[in-house]
Design an enzyme around this catalytic site. Sequence first.
Site, PDB file in Angstrom:
ATOM      1  N   CYS A   2       0.868  -1.175   0.000  1.00  0.00           N
ATOM      2  CA  CYS A   2       0.000   0.000   0.000  1.00  0.00           C
ATOM      3  C   CYS A   2       0.907   1.228   0.000  1.00  0.00           C
ATOM      4  CB  CYS A   2      -0.861   0.037   1.254  1.00  0.00           C
ATOM      5  SG  CYS A   2      -1.836  -1.454   1.506  1.00  0.00           S
ATOM      6  N   ARG A  27       1.396   1.614  -6.094  1.00  0.00           N
ATOM      7  CA  ARG A  27       1.499   0.646  -4.992  1.00  0.00           C
ATOM      8  C   ARG A  27       0.141   0.043  -4.614  1.00  0.00           C
ATOM      9  NH1 ARG A  27       6.201   0.951  -2.301  1.00  0.00           N
ATOM     10  NH2 ARG A  27       5.245   0.016  -0.464  1.00  0.00           N
ATOM     11  N   TRP A  74      -3.866  -1.454  -1.230  1.00  0.00           N
ATOM     12  CA  TRP A  74      -3.866  -2.669  -2.046  1.00  0.00           C
ATOM     13  C   TRP A  74      -4.315  -3.748  -1.073  1.00  0.00           C
ATOM     14  CZ3 TRP A  74      -3.413  -4.165  -6.951  1.00  0.00           C
ATOM     15  CH2 TRP A  74      -3.051  -5.470  -7.241  1.00  0.00           C
ATOM     16  N   ASN A 100       1.016  -0.075   6.176  1.00  0.00           N
ATOM     17  CA  ASN A 100       1.360  -0.858   4.983  1.00  0.00           C
ATOM     18  C   ASN A 100       2.095  -2.089   5.491  1.00  0.00           C
ATOM     19  OD1 ASN A 100       2.390  -1.818   2.515  1.00  0.00           O
ATOM     20  ND2 ASN A 100       4.143  -0.442   2.634  1.00  0.00           N
ATOM     21  N   GLY A 101       1.631  -3.271   5.115  1.00  0.00           N
ATOM     22  CA  GLY A 101       2.298  -4.500   5.558  1.00  0.00           C
ATOM     23  C   GLY A 101       1.296  -5.487   6.130  1.00  0.00           C
ATOM     24  N   GLU A 478       9.643 -21.294 -18.754  1.00  0.00           N
ATOM     25  CA  GLU A 478       9.453 -19.923 -18.266  1.00  0.00           C
ATOM     26  C   GLU A 478      10.614 -19.014 -18.720  1.00  0.00           C
ATOM     27  OE1 GLU A 478       7.149 -18.209 -17.190  1.00  0.00           O
ATOM     28  OE2 GLU A 478       8.044 -16.541 -16.107  1.00  0.00           O
ATOM     29  N   LYS A 482       9.997 -15.699 -20.932  1.00  0.00           N
ATOM     30  CA  LYS A 482      10.462 -14.361 -20.518  1.00  0.00           C
ATOM     31  C   LYS A 482      11.269 -13.721 -21.633  1.00  0.00           C
ATOM     32  CE  LYS A 482       8.478 -13.506 -17.917  1.00  0.00           C
ATOM     33  NZ  LYS A 482       7.522 -14.173 -17.090  1.00  0.00           N
ATOM     34  N   GLU A 485       9.062 -12.776 -24.789  1.00  0.00           N
ATOM     35  CA  GLU A 485       8.087 -11.701 -24.672  1.00  0.00           C
ATOM     36  C   GLU A 485       8.725 -10.320 -24.542  1.00  0.00           C
ATOM     37  OE1 GLU A 485       6.804 -12.746 -20.057  1.00  0.00           O
ATOM     38  OE2 GLU A 485       5.338 -11.843 -21.373  1.00  0.00           O
ATOM     39  N   HIS A 501      15.293 -36.301 -29.552  1.00  0.00           N
ATOM     40  CA  HIS A 501      14.181 -36.821 -30.354  1.00  0.00           C
ATOM     41  C   HIS A 501      13.722 -35.818 -31.411  1.00  0.00           C
ATOM     42  CE1 HIS A 501      13.919 -40.308 -27.764  1.00  0.00           C
ATOM     43  NE2 HIS A 501      13.959 -39.496 -26.717  1.00  0.00           N
ATOM     44  N   LYS A 594      -0.973  -6.616 -19.937  1.00  0.00           N
ATOM     45  CA  LYS A 594      -0.700  -7.193 -18.619  1.00  0.00           C
ATOM     46  C   LYS A 594      -1.782  -8.197 -18.242  1.00  0.00           C
ATOM     47  CE  LYS A 594       1.401  -7.732 -14.714  1.00  0.00           C
ATOM     48  NZ  LYS A 594       2.486  -8.709 -14.806  1.00  0.00           N
TER      49      LYS A 594
HETATM   50  C1  F6R Z   1       4.140 -13.591 -18.854  1.00  0.00           C
HETATM   51  C2  F6R Z   1       2.842 -13.180 -18.392  1.00  0.00           C
HETATM   52  C3  F6R Z   1       1.635 -13.889 -18.899  1.00  0.00           C
HETATM   53  C4  F6R Z   1       0.652 -14.144 -17.753  1.00  0.00           C
HETATM   54  C5  F6R Z   1      -0.656 -14.762 -18.281  1.00  0.00           C
HETATM   55  C6  F6R Z   1      -1.608 -15.074 -17.144  1.00  0.00           C
HETATM   56  O1  F6R Z   1       5.167 -12.859 -18.283  1.00  0.00           O
HETATM   57  O2  F6R Z   1       2.727 -12.287 -17.597  1.00  0.00           O
HETATM   58  O3  F6R Z   1       1.974 -15.078 -19.527  1.00  0.00           O
HETATM   59  O4  F6R Z   1       1.268 -15.000 -16.843  1.00  0.00           O
HETATM   60  O5  F6R Z   1      -1.276 -13.881 -19.161  1.00  0.00           O
HETATM   61  O6  F6R Z   1      -1.947 -13.930 -16.434  1.00  0.00           O
HETATM   62  P1  F6R Z   1      -2.561 -14.040 -14.995  1.00  0.00           P
HETATM   63  O7  F6R Z   1      -1.552 -14.646 -14.098  1.00  0.00           O
HETATM   64  O8  F6R Z   1      -2.898 -12.631 -14.621  1.00  0.00           O
HETATM   65  O9  F6R Z   1      -3.789 -14.914 -15.089  1.00  0.00           O
END
Ligand code: F6R
Length: 599
Positions: A2, A27, A74, A100-101, A478, A482, A485, A501, A594
């Site tokens: 927060c 935040r 938050w 906050n915490g 993963e 990363k 993307e 294979h 996002k």
């Molecule tokens: C990758 C990334 C996406 C999310 C995916 C699911 O860095 O951020 O692959 O992981 O869109 O999103 P959430 O977790 O919000 O359901």
Amino acid sequence: MCGIVAYSGKKECSKLIIDGLKKLEYRGYDSAGISLEKDNEIITLKAVGRVENLEKLVKKEEIQSFCAIGHTRWATHGKPCEINSHPHNDCTDTISIVHNGIIENYAPLKAELERKGHIFKSQTDSEVVAHLIEENLKTQDFTHAFCQTIKQVRGAYAIAALYAKEPGKIMAAKNQSPLVLGVAKDGVFLASDVPAFLAHTNKAIFLEDGDIVQIEISTYKIFNTDLKAQPRKVNEVNWDFTTAQKGGYKHFMLKEIYEQPRSAQDTLRTLKGSFEQVFGLTKKEAKKIKGVYLVACGTAYHASLCAKYMLEDFAQIPVEVETASEFKYRKIAFCKDWLFIAVSQSGETADTIAAIKNAKEAGLKVMSVCNVVGSTITRLSDITLYTHCGPEISVASTKAFTSQLVVLYSFALNLALALGRLTQTEFDNLYSSLEKLPELMKEVLSQDSKIKELAKEVFTKKDFIFLGRNSSYPIALEGALKLKEISYLHAEGFAAGEIKHGPIAVIEEGTPVLALVPQGVLEEKMLSNCQEVKARGAQVIMIRDSKEKAKAIHIPFEKEFLFPILSVIALQFFAYYIAVLKGRDVDRPRNLAKSVTVE
Ligand code: F6R
């Protein structure tokens, strides 16, 4: 996570606080509130949603105040609503606090205070602080009562408090949550982060854990709970606003990579307690679970894949993992006594929501692992386990991933204990290692510049291969995700045993191969896979937890099962530096959002 802003000084401060809160909205923005001191009274205003809703209220009320505290929330304990918004007051509304915490021991403290007649209004852990101060004020002044309160609470906190009968005074404390003092000519600010007061002063004191601050009009004192003075340096911060918001880091992604010890710690803290309290299931219900469906998308799907290894290994129950977009459009022979777990940072991913609806229709119990209180997925779920990361701003998920793993690992170990698949001693031994994660993560973070140098060696390459076996296989996926993307490069993750294979055909002279090589039964096999690709010209970069290999990225060894959570941090750095070297828009990569709210 927060945001807190407080001010005491010679300027009328309602606008100062509102402007400061707006700068801290990154935040959290579930609700906002302010307590203004005026004529030996405290006036508290709150509004759900963003700070601009609070601003409208404050403008309407036109309260002139020179000492105030504010908060943007938050949600962690208690849903986002006005009653749970900060500031919180005591029974008589003469004390007001923002926090906050997480107050870990709020439940016993609250029970004790209720026995003494205190009436609580909210479902938050924070409100207990206001009532404790009220109780302690019965025998002493504000400064002493506040210090005594801080000695009684346990957990992570940045707290600021006002007391109507000692006007102009703000008491504050810090432990494991950020709190910075801003020293201006005409007053003193307190805030969770520098951007809140940067428009008024660049003189900042970064408080340390255990510090208590007393602000009176334009003066401040810093001491500990025994009132022993703590000398702290005044820093001149030369950041512009955007840099300040990123805590001095160049990108939110880098800041969030560095936040992982804290988010893991905050998440671990909430996983203490009885099985039923923490996981929302009685042991009897747990014993009826015959298997687990884990469903998610993207990075959360990789966390789910990793959790499969833990659940099958420790709890010895079958686990099916599937991407939500596939799960939704498939005829599933549902097993009614399986638990359905959805994993999502945002709680708003359309594919995951659709899969949950399917599972619910089939009559399954739905548990979710989520970062956003009150999000759609939490509302659809029977049980929600929260990751405590605060808002994740960078599109590429980092801190949410490791916190999802913390929650899922904790669930796997606790389920194993509940089902009698681990003895108490075995459980204690494994769990104490899990609790060392925040410290171990810091060791991986110290590899930052080494990984940056490695990235410099290979960032001009076109194709990248990531290899892992067992629970490191999802980390290979993963790592590749990363990199693709945020750098837009071609990257693929494989189960290392599979490359012979087919995929090995793509290896040519100089192809970078990132190999996850933990100690244990598969170490030899992984080393052979490294030899196989090396023989075809690959440039192998190993991520290892055995010490002797100088060139490898070194991960601290605690227990084998922690390697995935630790090694992924190295791959996050790797992707980050390649993207930076390629000049990409790291926090907002092309074509991505996002939160993906369409199927
Ligand atoms: C990758 C990334 C996406 C999310 C995916 C699911 O860095 O951020 O692959 O992981 O869109 O999103 P959430 O977790 O919000 O359901």
